[in-house]
Design an enzyme around this catalytic site. Structure first.
Site, PDB file in Angstrom:
ATOM      1  N   HIS A   1      -6.783  56.571  52.591  1.00  0.00           N
ATOM      2  CA  HIS A   1      -6.340  56.398  53.895  1.00  0.00           C
ATOM      3  C   HIS A   1      -5.213  55.459  54.229  1.00  0.00           C
ATOM      4  CE1 HIS A   1      -9.845  58.526  55.279  1.00  0.00           C
ATOM      5  NE2 HIS A   1     -10.524  57.620  54.861  1.00  0.00           N
TER       6      HIS A   1
ATOM      7  N   CYS B   1      -2.028  58.783  56.429  1.00  0.00           N
ATOM      8  CA  CYS B   1      -1.385  58.366  57.760  1.00  0.00           C
ATOM      9  C   CYS B   1      -0.500  57.197  57.829  1.00  0.00           C
ATOM     10  CB  CYS B   1      -2.744  57.923  58.588  1.00  0.00           C
ATOM     11  SG  CYS B   1      -3.536  59.335  58.991  1.00  0.00           S
TER      12      CYS B   1
END
Length: 446
Positions: free
Chosen positions: A281, A329
Site C-alpha cells: 500500500h 497508490c
C-alpha cells in the site's frame, strides 16, 4: 518489419466507489456531521473497522490546509472535515459501515443524518459481507473499497518465499499455475544510435528483488490477489534468466537490511541488470511518496529507497541498468479522467546535459502504476491491473522490444481499462540517466 499484436482484454466492469448520492450527501451534511461527532474518537474507530488504514489516519492527523495563522482549534476542525471527505472515497459498502461506526460510538444523531438520504439503504455488516461479489475491484491504498473487515489474515499469507532471517540464497522452487508463455529471442538485440546495455549473459543476466506486502496490522487492508502478482513476476523473470530473491510481508527494517545486503553481494557483482519490485500500500503526503510495510512502518520512496541506488551506496551496480517498480497508490484520489477533444500537445524535447564524472544516480528507470495523487486498482482474484498487464506485455514482447517500449505498451493497456463507474489508472515512469536501450533477450545467450 513484422507487426505483432496483443489482444485487448475486455474493459473491466467491476464496481468501485461509494454511490454518488451517498458521497454527495456526506459532503452536503459535513458541517452537521462534524458537529455531532468527536474527531479522534471517530478516526480511531474508522481504523478499527477497516475503513481507513494506519497510513491514511496518519495523513489526516498531519493534514494542513495551507492557510496562514491557523490556530489549533481551526486546524482540528479542518482535519475533522478532511476525515469525512476521505470517507467518501471508500467503497460501495463504506456508507453502511460508517453508519455502523457512528452507532457504535453512540452518535445516533449523526447516524440518522446519513440514514435520512434513503431509509432503505442500510444493511448490517454481516449482510454486507454476505453480499460482497467475488472479484470486485479494490484500491491498493490501504483498504478494500468495500470498507469492510474481510478477515484477520489473508487467504494468501500461508505462502512464503525466502526467510528474511536467513542468509541470501536464490529462490528456485516452482511457482503455481502460471500459464504465460514467454517468447524467446533469436539474437542479442542492439541499437547503433543510443547504444545498448549488455544483456546476453547466461548466468548473470539479472537479479530480481521482489517484495510483496500482503498483510498489515489492520485486518481490513489485506491485499488479496497480490500473491498472484508475485507468482507471475517470478515466472516471468525466471524465464528471462534472472536470479530471483522474493519475499513476503517484510517490515521496513527487514526490507532495508536485505536491500543493502543484496545490492552489495556477490549476486550483483557481475549481474547485467537489477530489478526491484515493491508491492504494497502507498500514499503521497506533502508531495512525498510513502510505502507501508507489514508492521505498519513507513518508508519514504525517494529519500530512503531510490536514494539507496546512488553510485556511492551501490558501487557494484554503477553503470548497470536498474529498474525500480512501485506499483502502488500515490494518493487517495480515483482517476475519473477528463473529457477531451482528441487533440494532443507536442511533448517538449529533453535537453542533454553530459557530465564528465559518474552521476550520483543514473542508469535507472523508476516505474509507477499511477500518477501523483491517484490510486491504483487491484482484482482480489487475478491481481493488480498494472502488474498483470506488465507480465502480459513482457511475455509477448520482451524477445524483441526495448524495455521503455514495454512500459509504454503496459501503460497504454492499463489506461484503456475502466471500472463500472468509469475510474481508470495511468502509469508512468521516470528516466534517470537511462541513456541506452535495454533488451532482455530471453532465451538467447552469447
Amino acid at each position: 518489419m513484422s507487426q505483432h499484436h496483443i489482444s485487448e482484454v475486455p474493459v473491466e466492469q467491476r464496481e468501485i466507489g461509494m454511490l454518488a448520492k451517498h458521497r454527495e450527501h456526506i459532503i452536503d451534511q459535513i458541517d452537521e456531521l462534524v458537529k455531532r461527532t468527536k474527531y479522534l474518537e471517530l478516526l480511531n474507530e474508522c481504523q478499527r473497522h477497516g475503513l481507513l488504514s494506519p497510513g491514511m489516519c496518519q495523513n489526516i492527523k498531519e493534514y494542513t490546509p495551507g492557510r496562514r495563522n491557523e490556530n489549533e482549534e481551526d486546524l482540528l476542525l479542518e482535519r475533522h472535515r478532511q476525515l469525512f471527505k476521505k470517507l467518501t472515497q471508500r467503497g460501495p459498502r463504506a456508507y453502511e459501515t460508517i453508519i455502523s461506526v457512528l452507532e457504535s460510538l453512540d452518535c445516533k444523531e449523526a447516524a440518522n443524518v446519513l440514514l435520512s438520504v434513503d431509509s432503505g439503504s442500510f444493511v448490517s455488516l454481516r449482510e454486507a459481507n454476505k453480499s460482497r461479489r467475488p472479484g470486485m475491484t479494490v484500491v491498493d491504498e490501504g483498504v478494500t473499497t468495500e470498507g469492510l473487515v474481510l478477515s484477520k489474515v489473508s487467504k494468501e499469507s500461508k505462502y512464503q518465499y525466502l526467510n528474511p532471517n536467513e542468509p541470501l540464497v536464490p529462490y528456485t522452487k516452482p511457482v503455481q499455475n502460471s500459464k504465460r508463455i514467454v517468447k524467446k529471442s533469436d539474437k542479442c538485440h542492439e541499437d547503433a544510435v543510443t547504444g545498448t546495455y549488455p544483456m546476453c549473459s547466461q548466468y548473470n543476466r539479472g537479479v530480481l528483488f521482489m517484495v510483496n506486502i500482503i498483510d498489515f496490522p489492520n485486518p481490513g487492508v489485506i491485499r488479496n490477489g497480490a500473491f498472484k502478482d508475485g507468482e507471475e513476476l517470478i515466472h516471468l523473470f525466471r524465464e528471462i534468466g534472472f536470479t530471483i530473491f522474493p519475499y513476503i510481508n517484510l517490515n521496513k527494517e527487514q526490507y532495508m537490511r536485505i536491500l543493502k545486503e543484496l545490492t552489495s553481494s556477490q549476486y550483483v557483482e557481475n549481474t547485467e541488470c537489477f530489478v526491484m519490485v515493491l508491492m504494497t500500500h502507498g500514499n503521497r503526503v506533502n508531495q512525498i511518496d510513502r510505502a507501508e510495510f507489514h508492521d505498519g512502518s513507513i518508508a519514504m520512496v525517494q529519500t530512503e529507497i531510490i536514494a539507496h541506488f546512488q553510485a556511492s551506496n551501490c558501487r557494484k551496480l554503477a553503470n548497470k541498468p536498474k529498474i525500480l517498480m512501485f506499483p502502488f497508490c500515490r494518493g487517495p484520489e480515483p482517476d475519473k479522467g477528463v473529457e477531451t477533444d482528441g487533440r494532443s500537445a507536442a511533448s517538449p524535447k529533453p535537453t542533454a546535459q553530459p557530465k564528465r564524472n559518474i552521476p550520483t544516480l543514473s542508469d535507472s528507470l523508476v516505474c509507477y502504476a499511477s500518477t501523483e495523487g491517484f490510486e491504483t486498482l487491484r482484482d482480489p482474484d487475478t491481481g493488480s491491473w498494472y502488474i498483470q498487464k506488465f507480465c502480459d506485455v513482457m511475455a509477448e514482447y520482451a524477445h524483441n522490444t526495448s524495455f521503455e517500449d514495454i512500459l509504454k505498451k503496459t501503460q497504454s493497456l492499463v489506461q484503456n481499462m475502466r471500472t463500472a463507474t468509469g475510474h481508470l489508472q495511468t502509469g508512468n515512469y521516470k528516466n534517470i540517466g537511462f541513456n541506452k536501450k535495454l533488451y532482455f533477450n530471453p532465451g538467447f545467450y552469447k
